[in-house]
Design a protein around this motif. Structure first.
Motif, PDB file in Angstrom:
ATOM      1  N   VAL A 328      60.591  48.341   1.668  1.00 20.21           N
ATOM      2  CA  VAL A 328      59.499  48.336   2.644  1.00 20.21           C
ATOM      3  C   VAL A 328      58.196  48.259   1.867  1.00 20.21           C
ATOM      4  O   VAL A 328      58.153  48.563   0.666  1.00 20.21           O
ATOM      5  CB  VAL A 328      59.536  49.597   3.540  1.00 20.21           C
ATOM      6  CG1 VAL A 328      60.830  49.653   4.339  1.00 20.21           C
ATOM      7  CG2 VAL A 328      59.365  50.871   2.702  1.00 20.21           C
ATOM      8  N   PRO A 329      57.096  47.850   2.502  1.00 22.12           N
ATOM      9  CA  PRO A 329      55.821  47.782   1.777  1.00 22.12           C
ATOM     10  C   PRO A 329      55.444  49.124   1.156  1.00 22.12           C
ATOM     11  O   PRO A 329      55.820  50.188   1.656  1.00 22.12           O
ATOM     12  CB  PRO A 329      54.829  47.356   2.861  1.00 22.12           C
ATOM     13  CG  PRO A 329      55.664  46.607   3.859  1.00 22.12           C
ATOM     14  CD  PRO A 329      56.982  47.313   3.876  1.00 22.12           C
ATOM     15  N   VAL A 330      54.702  49.068   0.078  1.00 19.13           N
ATOM     16  CA  VAL A 330      54.287  50.267  -0.643  1.00 19.13           C
ATOM     17  C   VAL A 330      53.567  51.220   0.304  1.00 19.13           C
ATOM     18  O   VAL A 330      52.688  50.830   1.070  1.00 19.13           O
ATOM     19  CB  VAL A 330      53.375  49.891  -1.826  1.00 19.13           C
ATOM     20  CG1 VAL A 330      52.798  51.134  -2.482  1.00 19.13           C
ATOM     21  CG2 VAL A 330      54.152  49.073  -2.857  1.00 19.13           C
ATOM     22  N   GLY A 331      53.979  52.483   0.259  1.00 15.10           N
ATOM     23  CA  GLY A 331      53.365  53.510   1.099  1.00 15.10           C
ATOM     24  C   GLY A 331      54.016  53.675   2.452  1.00 15.10           C
ATOM     25  O   GLY A 331      53.713  54.635   3.172  1.00 15.10           O
ATOM     26  N   ARG A 332      54.926  52.744   2.820  1.00 19.84           N
ATOM     27  CA  ARG A 332      55.546  52.814   4.154  1.00 19.84           C
ATOM     28  C   ARG A 332      56.862  53.592   4.147  1.00 19.84           C
ATOM     29  O   ARG A 332      57.488  53.738   5.205  1.00 19.84           O
ATOM     30  CB  ARG A 332      55.808  51.402   4.687  1.00 19.84           C
ATOM     31  CG  ARG A 332      54.604  50.476   4.655  1.00 19.84           C
ATOM     32  CD  ARG A 332      53.611  50.738   5.745  1.00 19.84           C
ATOM     33  NE  ARG A 332      52.482  49.835   5.648  1.00 19.84           N
ATOM     34  CZ  ARG A 332      52.459  48.596   6.143  1.00 19.84           C
ATOM     35  NH1 ARG A 332      53.524  48.116   6.770  1.00 19.84           N
ATOM     36  NH2 ARG A 332      51.377  47.855   6.012  1.00 19.84           N
ATOM     37  N   GLY A 333      57.287  54.067   3.003  1.00 18.96           N
ATOM     38  CA  GLY A 333      58.523  54.835   2.958  1.00 18.96           C
ATOM     39  C   GLY A 333      58.339  56.279   3.368  1.00 18.96           C
ATOM     40  O   GLY A 333      59.302  56.961   3.755  1.00 18.96           O
ATOM     41  N   ASP A 334      57.104  56.775   3.307  1.00 23.19           N
ATOM     42  CA  ASP A 334      56.831  58.158   3.680  1.00 23.19           C
ATOM     43  C   ASP A 334      57.087  58.359   5.172  1.00 23.19           C
ATOM     44  O   ASP A 334      56.571  57.629   6.020  1.00 23.19           O
ATOM     45  CB  ASP A 334      55.372  58.519   3.361  1.00 23.19           C
ATOM     46  CG  ASP A 334      55.077  58.447   1.870  1.00 23.19           C
ATOM     47  OD1 ASP A 334      56.044  58.537   1.084  1.00 23.19           O
ATOM     48  OD2 ASP A 334      53.895  58.279   1.503  1.00 23.19           O
ATOM     49  N   GLY A 335      57.895  59.347   5.481  1.00 23.22           N
ATOM     50  CA  GLY A 335      58.185  59.647   6.878  1.00 23.22           C
ATOM     51  C   GLY A 335      59.144  58.674   7.525  1.00 23.22           C
ATOM     52  O   GLY A 335      59.346  58.729   8.752  1.00 23.22           O
ATOM     53  N   PHE A 336      59.751  57.788   6.737  1.00 22.01           N
ATOM     54  CA  PHE A 336      60.614  56.773   7.340  1.00 22.01           C
ATOM     55  C   PHE A 336      61.825  57.391   8.026  1.00 22.01           C
ATOM     56  O   PHE A 336      62.194  56.979   9.141  1.00 22.01           O
ATOM     57  CB  PHE A 336      61.084  55.776   6.279  1.00 22.01           C
ATOM     58  CG  PHE A 336      62.088  54.778   6.787  1.00 22.01           C
ATOM     59  CD1 PHE A 336      61.671  53.629   7.434  1.00 22.01           C
ATOM     60  CD2 PHE A 336      63.451  55.004   6.651  1.00 22.01           C
ATOM     61  CE1 PHE A 336      62.593  52.717   7.937  1.00 22.01           C
ATOM     62  CE2 PHE A 336      64.391  54.097   7.138  1.00 22.01           C
ATOM     63  CZ  PHE A 336      63.953  52.952   7.781  1.00 22.01           C
ATOM     64  N   ALA A 337      62.482  58.348   7.371  1.00 23.13           N
ATOM     65  CA  ALA A 337      63.726  58.901   7.918  1.00 23.13           C
ATOM     66  C   ALA A 337      63.512  59.472   9.313  1.00 23.13           C
ATOM     67  O   ALA A 337      64.317  59.232  10.235  1.00 23.13           O
ATOM     68  CB  ALA A 337      64.273  59.961   6.969  1.00 23.13           C
ATOM     69  N   ASP A 338      62.430  60.220   9.482  1.00 23.17           N
ATOM     70  CA  ASP A 338      62.164  60.809  10.798  1.00 23.17           C
ATOM     71  C   ASP A 338      61.846  59.732  11.832  1.00 23.17           C
ATOM     72  O   ASP A 338      62.310  59.801  12.979  1.00 23.17           O
ATOM     73  CB  ASP A 338      60.996  61.796  10.699  1.00 23.17           C
ATOM     74  CG  ASP A 338      61.349  63.037   9.895  1.00 23.17           C
ATOM     75  OD1 ASP A 338      62.556  63.321   9.752  1.00 23.17           O
ATOM     76  OD2 ASP A 338      60.427  63.691   9.392  1.00 23.17           O
ATOM     77  N   ALA A 339      61.052  58.743  11.425  1.00 26.97           N
ATOM     78  CA  ALA A 339      60.693  57.672  12.360  1.00 26.97           C
ATOM     79  C   ALA A 339      61.924  56.850  12.743  1.00 26.97           C
ATOM     80  O   ALA A 339      62.069  56.447  13.909  1.00 26.97           O
ATOM     81  CB  ALA A 339      59.633  56.767  11.731  1.00 26.97           C
ATOM     82  N   PHE A 340      62.815  56.628  11.785  1.00 32.51           N
ATOM     83  CA  PHE A 340      64.021  55.855  12.086  1.00 32.51           C
ATOM     84  C   PHE A 340      64.929  56.634  13.034  1.00 32.51           C
ATOM     85  O   PHE A 340      65.482  56.065  13.991  1.00 32.51           O
ATOM     86  CB  PHE A 340      64.757  55.530  10.784  1.00 32.51           C
ATOM     87  CG  PHE A 340      65.992  54.689  10.974  1.00 32.51           C
ATOM     88  CD1 PHE A 340      65.890  53.322  11.188  1.00 32.51           C
ATOM     89  CD2 PHE A 340      67.254  55.266  10.943  1.00 32.51           C
ATOM     90  CE1 PHE A 340      67.028  52.542  11.372  1.00 32.51           C
ATOM     91  CE2 PHE A 340      68.392  54.495  11.127  1.00 32.51           C
ATOM     92  CZ  PHE A 340      68.281  53.133  11.349  1.00 32.51           C
TER      93      PHE A 340
END
Length: 472
Positions: A328-340
Motif C-alpha cells: 500500500v502507499p507509504v503511510g497507509r499501513g497504519d490502522g489498516f487491520a482495524d479498517a479492513f
C-alpha cells in the motif's frame, strides 16, 4: 598572516584596476610593519576598507579572511562498469547515436520511468557486490516496465523466462507472476547475474550469457579458446568478433554500454528527464482471495494505486492459500487491520462458488454468472471437460465478483501472440529481441560446464581472466 596579506594585496590591485579614474583616492591608512616580511604598501587598505570598496564596485562584500573558492568537481560522472574503454566501439557509438537521435523520445520516456525503480535496483546490486550500473540492463530489457512481455514469453523488468524465474525462487502461475514484481524480479535477476559472473569471471560475458544463455557462451569459449588466449580487455568483444554469437547477443553488450553512457549524462545529450517518485510502499497482510479493491478501501487508497504497487497479482485479488502480503502507499499501513476488519463481509469477499451441472458448457456457465468464458477459465484453470466440451458435473467453480473482475489483468494469450518487450528500438543493423536462448532458458544452466566438457580452469584460460569460483 602572509597568505592573508597577499590576498588583500591582490584584491587591492583588482579594485584599483577596476575603479573609475575620476573616483577620489581613499586616504592612506597608517603604515603598519608587516608581520611576515610582506612590504607595508601591499597592505595599504584595511580589511574593512577593502570590503567596502568591493561592495561599491560589485555589490557583494568579500571577506579577505576567507579561503580561495572551493574547487569545482569537473571530473564528470563515473561508472562501475567499463564504458570508457568501449565508448568509441562501432556498435556502442551506433547505439549512442540511436538513443540520442531518432530514439531520443523513447530514451527520455524510459529514463523517466527508470527514476522510479533505479534507486531500489542500485541498492540491491550494491548489497550483492555487483556493479550498480547493471541497472541499465532493465532499461535495455524492458524500458523499466514491469508489464513488458516478449513474444517468446519473457516478462517483467528483467524479461525472465518462466523456467528461469521459478529456478530463481519466483512464483509464476495463473494467480501470481512475480516476474512482474519489481522487487522480487530484481532479486532473482541479481542472483542469476551473480552466478553468471562467478561462472565466467567477466562482467560482460556474464551479461551476454544473461541474454544468450550460459551454455552458448561456455561452448563459444571452448570453441574459440585459442583466439581468446591472446586477447586483451573483456573477453566478450573477442568472442563477439567470431562468427558464432547470434546478432542479438552481439548487440546486447554494446546496447548496455550505450545506455550507461547516455543514462548517466542525459543532459549532455539534450535529453530531458522528469523524475518520478521512488517506488516505495508499506506492506499489509490479508486473507486468501481478498479483493485488491478491499485493500484500497481499508488503506484509503485508490484501486489504481494498489494495482500499480502490486503488478504481480494477476486476478484482481490475492491468490488462494493462507493469505498474502499486499503493498500500500507509504503511510497507509497504519490502522489498516482495524479498517479492513470494519469493512462489510461482502466487500471482503472476492469470489462466489457455484457447482457445475450436467451437460453444462463453459458458455452456459458464463451466461448464468454474467462473467465471460475467458474470465471463468482464467480463475478456474483446472476445470475438467467431457464430450462436446461439456463441463463434468459436480465441479466447484470460482466466480469473481464484479470489483475483482474489473481489476483482473489482461494477459497475453500465448508467447507467440504476445506483444514484443519494450526493448531498445530496432533499426537496420540493430537487434531484435526474442531470437536467442534468453535469460537462462538453456536448460540446466548450472550444469553448463559438465554438459559442454568445459572446466572452470579451461574457461578461465580461454577468456584470459581470473579463475572462476565454483558455481552456487
Amino acid at each position: 598572516m602572509s597568505v592573508r596579506l597577499s590576498t588583500v594585496a591582490g584584491l587591492a590591485a583588482l579594485v584599483a584596476a577596476c575603479a573609475p579614474a575620476r573616483r577620489p583616492a581613499l586616504a592612506p591608512a597608517p603604515a603598519a610593519e608587516p608581520a611576515s616580511g610582506v612590504a607595508g604598501d601591499s597592505a595599504a587598505l584595511s580589511s574593512v576598507e577593502l570590503a567596502a570598496r568591493v561592495t561599491a564596485l560589485f555589490g557583494t562584500a568579500l571577506d579577505p579572511d576567507s579561503a580561495a573558492p572551493a574547487p569545482v568537481d569537473v571530473a564528470g560522472p563515473t561508472w562501475d562498469i567499463d564504458v570508457r574503454s568501449y565508448e568509441t566501439h562501432e556498435r556502442v557509438a551506433y547505439y549512442v547515436a540511436r538513443f540520442t537521435g531518432p530514439s531520443r523520445g523513447w530514451m527520455a520516456e524510459r529514463l523517466r520511468r527508470g527514476t522510479r525503480y533505479d534507486p531500489m535496483i542500485r541498492r540491491k546490486l550494491r548489497a550483492s557486490g555487483l556493479p550498480e550500473d547493471l541497472a541499465y540492463l532493465a532499461l535495455i530489457e524492458s524500458g523499466y516496465s514491469p508489464y513488458a512481455y516478449s513474444r517468446v514469453g519473457a516478462a517483467g523488468l528483467w524479461q525472465l523466462m518462466p523456467e528461469t524465474a521459478r529456478d530463481g525462487g519466483l512464483r509464476v502461475d495463473g494467480w501470481v507472476d512475480e516476474r512482474r514484481d519489481p522487487v522480487r524480479s530484481t532479486e532473482a535477476a541479481i542472483r542469476f547475474l551473480r552466478w553468471l559472473d562467478r561462472e565466467f569471471g567477466s562482467m560482460y560475458l556474464a551479461v551476454a550469457a544473461y541474454n544468450g544463455g550460459p551454455g552458448r557462451i561456455a561452448r563459444g569459449l571452448t570453441r574459440f579458446a585459442h583466439d581468446m588466449e591472446g586477447s586483451t580487455g573483456d573477453g566478450f568483444f573477442t568472442l563477439a568478433a567470431q562468427d558464432y554469437l547470434p546478432r542479438e547477443t552481439k548487440e546486447y553488450v554494446p546496447q548496455l554500454i550505450a545506455a550507461a553512457l547516455v543514462g548517466k549524462e542525459p543532459a549532455r545529450y539534450g535529453i530531458p528527464v522528469r523524475p518520478e517518485p521512488e517506488f516505495a510502499y508499506d506492506s499489509v497482510r490479508v486473507p486468501a482471495l481478498t479483493p485488491l479493491a478491499s485493500v484500497a478501501s481499508a488503506s484509503g487508497s485508490s484501486v489504481a494505486e494498489i494495482l500499480d504497487l502490486n503488478p504481480h497479482y494477476l486476478r484482481g485479488l490475492v491468490p488462494p492459500g493462507s493469505g498474502a502480503t499486499v503493498r500500500v502507499p507509504v503511510g497507509r499501513g497504519d490502522g489498516f487491520a482495524d479498517a479492513f476488519a470494519a469493512l462489510p463481509a461482502d466487500a471482503r469477499r472476492g469470489v462466489t462458488r457455484v457447482e457445475t451441472k450436467k451437460k453444462q458448457t463453459l458458455a452456459d456457465l458464463a451466461r448464468a454468472t454474467g462473467r465471460s468464458p475467458e474470465l471463468l477459465a482464467a480463475f478456474n484453470p483446472g476445470l475438467a471437460y467431457g464430450k462436446k466440451k461439456r463441463l463434468l458435473p459436480g465441479q466447484t467453480v470460482l466466480v469473481p465478483t464484479a470489483t475483482v473482475a474489473a481489476a483482473a489483468r489482461a494477459m497475453p494469450a500465448s508467447p507467440a501472440r504476445s506483444a514484443r518487450s519494450a526493448a531498445a528500438p530496432l533499426a537496420k543493423g540493430g537487434s531484435e529481441k526474442g531470437g536467442s536462448d534468453k535469460r537462462g532458458s538453456d536448460k540446466g544452466d548450472r550444469q553448463v560446464r559438465a554438459r559442454t566438457g568445459t572446466t572452470a580452469a579451461t574457461v578461465a584460460t580461454a577468456r584470459g581472466a581470473r579463475r572462476a569460483t565454483p558455481s552456487e
